[in-house]
Scaffold this active site. Structure first.
Site, short mmCIF file in Angstrom:
data_model
loop_
_atom_site.label_atom_id
_atom_site.label_comp_id
_atom_site.label_asym_id
_atom_site.label_seq_id
_atom_site.Cartn_x
_atom_site.Cartn_y
_atom_site.Cartn_z
N ASN A 1 3.33 -18.67 2.94
CA ASN A 1 3.81 -19.51 1.82
C ASN A 1 4.79 -20.60 2.27
OD1 ASN A 1 5.79 -17.52 2.22
ND2 ASN A 1 6.42 -17.58 0.08
N LYS B 1 3.87 -13.91 15.47
CA LYS B 1 2.55 -13.86 14.85
C LYS B 1 2.61 -14.46 13.45
CE LYS B 1 0.16 -11.19 12.33
NZ LYS B 1 -0.54 -12.26 11.62
N GLY C 1 7.10 -10.77 4.51
CA GLY C 1 5.77 -10.58 3.93
C GLY C 1 5.85 -9.64 2.75
N SER C 2 4.74 -9.01 2.44
CA SER C 2 4.66 -8.19 1.24
C SER C 2 5.30 -6.82 1.46
CB SER C 2 3.20 -8.00 0.85
OG SER C 2 2.52 -7.32 1.89
N GLU D 1 12.10 -9.03 5.11
CA GLU D 1 12.24 -9.86 3.91
C GLU D 1 10.94 -9.73 3.14
OE1 GLU D 1 14.88 -11.62 2.90
OE2 GLU D 1 16.13 -11.17 4.64
N LEU D 2 10.96 -9.00 2.02
CA LEU D 2 9.72 -8.63 1.35
C LEU D 2 9.60 -9.32 -0.02
CD1 LEU D 2 9.79 -4.87 2.39
CD2 LEU D 2 8.93 -6.85 3.66
N CYS E 1 8.81 -16.04 -2.78
CA CYS E 1 9.37 -14.71 -3.02
C CYS E 1 10.47 -14.78 -4.07
CB CYS E 1 9.93 -14.15 -1.72
SG CYS E 1 11.15 -15.22 -0.96
N GLU F 1 4.82 -8.26 -8.39
CA GLU F 1 4.92 -9.68 -8.03
C GLU F 1 3.56 -10.36 -8.29
OE1 GLU F 1 4.98 -10.51 -3.74
OE2 GLU F 1 6.77 -11.71 -4.11
P1 NAD Z 1 1.49 -10.04 4.02
O1 NAD Z 1 2.41 -8.88 3.96
O2 NAD Z 1 0.08 -9.83 3.63
O3 NAD Z 1 1.44 -10.61 5.53
C1 NAD Z 1 2.62 -11.01 6.21
C2 NAD Z 1 2.33 -11.05 7.70
O4 NAD Z 1 2.10 -9.71 8.16
C3 NAD Z 1 1.08 -11.83 8.08
O5 NAD Z 1 1.34 -12.54 9.27
C4 NAD Z 1 0.05 -10.74 8.29
O6 NAD Z 1 -1.02 -11.13 9.12
C5 NAD Z 1 0.91 -9.67 8.94
N1 NAD Z 1 0.39 -8.30 8.89
C6 NAD Z 1 -0.53 -7.78 8.04
N2 NAD Z 1 -0.68 -6.46 8.30
C7 NAD Z 1 0.16 -6.14 9.31
C8 NAD Z 1 0.48 -4.94 10.01
N3 NAD Z 1 -0.10 -3.77 9.69
N4 NAD Z 1 1.40 -4.97 10.99
C9 NAD Z 1 2.03 -6.11 11.30
N5 NAD Z 1 1.76 -7.31 10.68
C10 NAD Z 1 0.84 -7.31 9.69
O7 NAD Z 1 2.18 -11.20 3.18
P2 NAD Z 1 1.62 -12.66 2.84
O8 NAD Z 1 0.54 -12.53 1.84
O9 NAD Z 1 1.38 -13.41 4.09
O10 NAD Z 1 2.93 -13.33 2.17
C11 NAD Z 1 3.28 -13.15 0.84
C12 NAD Z 1 4.36 -12.09 0.68
O11 NAD Z 1 5.50 -12.43 1.45
C13 NAD Z 1 4.86 -11.98 -0.75
O12 NAD Z 1 5.01 -10.63 -1.12
C14 NAD Z 1 6.21 -12.68 -0.71
O13 NAD Z 1 7.11 -12.30 -1.72
C15 NAD Z 1 6.68 -12.30 0.64
N6 NAD Z 1 7.73 -13.22 1.08
C16 NAD Z 1 9.02 -12.77 1.14
C17 NAD Z 1 10.05 -13.65 1.49
C18 NAD Z 1 11.48 -13.21 1.57
O14 NAD Z 1 12.29 -13.95 2.12
N7 NAD Z 1 11.85 -12.05 1.03
C19 NAD Z 1 9.74 -14.98 1.78
C20 NAD Z 1 8.41 -15.39 1.71
C21 NAD Z 1 7.41 -14.50 1.37
#
Ligand code: NAD
Length: 486
Positions: free
Chosen positions: A157, A180, A232-233, A252-253, A286, A385
């Site tokens: 994002n 990554k 990520g999520s 940071e989720l 997020c 979310e």
């Molecule tokens: P995601 O969790 O699907 O993926 C995040 C990253 O993790 C990607 O690079 C993905 O390829 C990698 N990944 C997937 N499976 C993995 C595993 N088993 N082991 C290690 N890495 C793995 O998230 P997304 O769809 O890319 O991003 C959206 C999410 O990120 C939303 O939930 C959003 O709220 C969150 N987010 C949080 C913040 C924050 O600062 N708290 C900021 C931006 C986005």
């Protein structure tokens, strides 16, 4: 519609200072959500590539740690200059690959450049304590040292800004990194890395691997990696925490942050802030205003104000200057928005603007800016979310109920409160279970320096990003005890 005239490029992984293919020879495509065109053919890294990248970082880690503070600070400033020098190019790639309007992409790239400058400043004046000892023979001092090799895993994002939060602090403090990025924003990741390399980053100091969970798991779990920074999520963050075991973790989720609008709020300001929080980056933040909690006297005016804001949005190709909202980044996100809206309608919500995907565009990822009224408690929108351009209005009777609704959700990242009363502002700020509360400011506001992260025990993460907090997260504290004699 502008096509940006691009041919698909073939990317490589960057390991130990060299551009290389994935060991398996497998690739995946990064497609533009705006046009569906393939922008890049990307090596799909697996465990073997992850291992090679960690090894390369381990080999570079001593050289990084040996750089003096001034060298590291200058390196970060040089990176900022390289990013600024390629501002338009990087922003255009970001826009066409992620889907955000060019204006927002330019802002993100500028923000990223600032993070490297900031990191240089923070690391130049990184102070640690000298502690009085109960033993008169002892002198106790503390120093901050790099972790060694840090695995950095980032989402799509903010694919330039978010990696830069980690990379700037990790490199400024003398770590080597294996990064990554999210698969759907691989091309812009490659361009960001090129800026780092052009600035003179030592060989192997930042290794880039593309791919999904397999390589992600490897770089997190590999014993050569000493710390992990992940954005990520929540479900993936949980998996990362298990893979990382006892390593230092910055997670940071997700968020489901409400924007609370009270009867005594400045309504123009509140509607402006809520709409920005709901629709900026097509709601894929997020910190988005995932729920708009409104008290009775202002309810109707807030709803009509949000409808006006939604209708004023120009949905379109992200490189078109008139566009104020682009497509969603990928089908998974769009499907979740469909599901959340359908669930809310089934449970009694009313769609007063948008509520569906927009037809007539080259991909099905363009979503109409949506406003939903009377969104019920217990709906998916209330509990989870949504991550899309939706302003869901939930009626509450007063501040107490707003806080109860806000805190009942498993997430606890960022909330925003609009009120004319200092008492209400503090009452909300102190009782809301989240890491950041913005008062009379959009939920989506963050300056990059303010400590930012999830509330303890909730689903929004562990640790803090932001300025000095990121520098701390990318370092470890060491105590040195000297016996100076009687
Ligand atoms: P995601 O969790 O699907 O993926 C995040 C990253 O993790 C990607 O690079 C993905 O390829 C990698 N990944 C997937 N499976 C993995 C595993 N088993 N082991 C290690 N890495 C793995 O998230 P997304 O769809 O890319 O991003 C959206 C999410 O990120 C939303 O939930 C959003 O709220 C969150 N987010 C949080 C913040 C924050 O600062 N708290 C900021 C931006 C986005």
């Amino acid at each position: 519609m502008p096509t940006d005239g691009r041919e698909a490029v073939r990317l490589c992984l960057h390991i130990g200072g060299a551009w290389v293919e994935a060991a398996s020879g497998e690739t995946f495509d990064s497609e533009s959500p705006a046009t569906g065109a393939v922008l890049a053919v990307v090596p799909d890294a697996g465990r073997e590539d992850g291992r090679r990248a960690v090894k390369a970082a381990e080999q570079a880690r001593q050289a990084m740690a040996a750089l003096g503070v001034e060298e590291r600070a200058r390196l970060c400033e040089a990176i900022a200059e390289r990013i600024e020098g390629r501002l338009d190019e990087v922003a255009r790639t970001l826009s066409i690959e992620q889907g955000k309007p060019l204006r927002e992409a330019l802002g993100e790239v500028e923000f990223a450049a600032r993070l490297y400058r900031d990191a240089a400043g923070y690391v130049r004046c990184l102070n640690t304590g000298v502690q009085p000892s109960p033993d008169p023979r002892k002198r106790v001092l503390t120093i901050r040292q790099p972790h060694g090799v840090v695995a950095v895993i980032t989402p799509w994002n903010y694919p330039v800004g978010i990696p830069s939060e980690y990379l700037s602090a990790a490199l400024a403090t003398g770590n080597a990194v294996v990064w990554k990025p999210a698969p759907t924003t691989s091309l812009v990741a490659s361009q960001l890395l090129q800026c780092l390399l052009d600035a003179g980053l030592p060989e192997g100091a930042c290794n880039l691997v593309f791919g999904g969970s397999e390589v992600g798991e490897e770089i997190v779990a590999n014993p050569g990696t000493r710390a992990v920074g992940f954005t990520g999520s929540f479900p993936v963050g949980n998996a990362v925490a298990s893979q990382a075991g006892a390593k230092p973790l910055l997670l940071e989720l997700g968020g489901n942050g409400p924007t609370i609008i009270l009867d005594d709020a400045d309504l123009d300001l509140a509607v402006e802030g809520a709409a920005f929080g709901c629709f900026s980056n097509a709601g894929q933040i997020c910190q988005s205003s995932e729920r708009v909690l409104v008290t009775p006297r202002v309810h109707d005016n807030v709803v009509s104000g949000l409808i006006g804001k939604a209708e004023a949005i120009r949905l379109g190709h992200p490189l078109d200057e008139e566009t104020t909202m682009g497509p969603l980044n990928n089908e998974g996100v769009a499907r979740k928005v469909d599901e959340h809206i359908a669930d809310a309608i089934a449970k009694g919500a009313t769609v007063v603007a948008g509520g569906e995907r927009a037809g007539g565009f080259p991909t099905p990822l363009y979503y109409r800016p949506s406003v939903l009224d009377q969104v019920p408690r217990g709906s998916l929108i209330d509990d989870e979310e949504t991550f899309g351009p939706v302003a869901p209005v939930i009626a509450v009777s007063d501040l107490d109920e707003a806080i109860e609704v806000a805190n009942s959700c498993r997430y606890g990242l960022c909330c925003s409160v609009f009120t004319g009363s200092l008492r209400n502002a503090f009452c909300a700020a102190e009782r809301l279970e989240c890491g950041v509360v913005n008062v009379n400011e959009t939920a989506a506001y963050w300056d990059g320096r303010t400590p930012f992260g999830g509330y303890s025990g909730k689903a929004s993460g562990v640790g803090r990003l932001g300025g000095a907090a990121t520098i701390e997260s990318m370092t470890q504290l060491k105590s040195i005890v000297l016996d100076v004699g009687a």
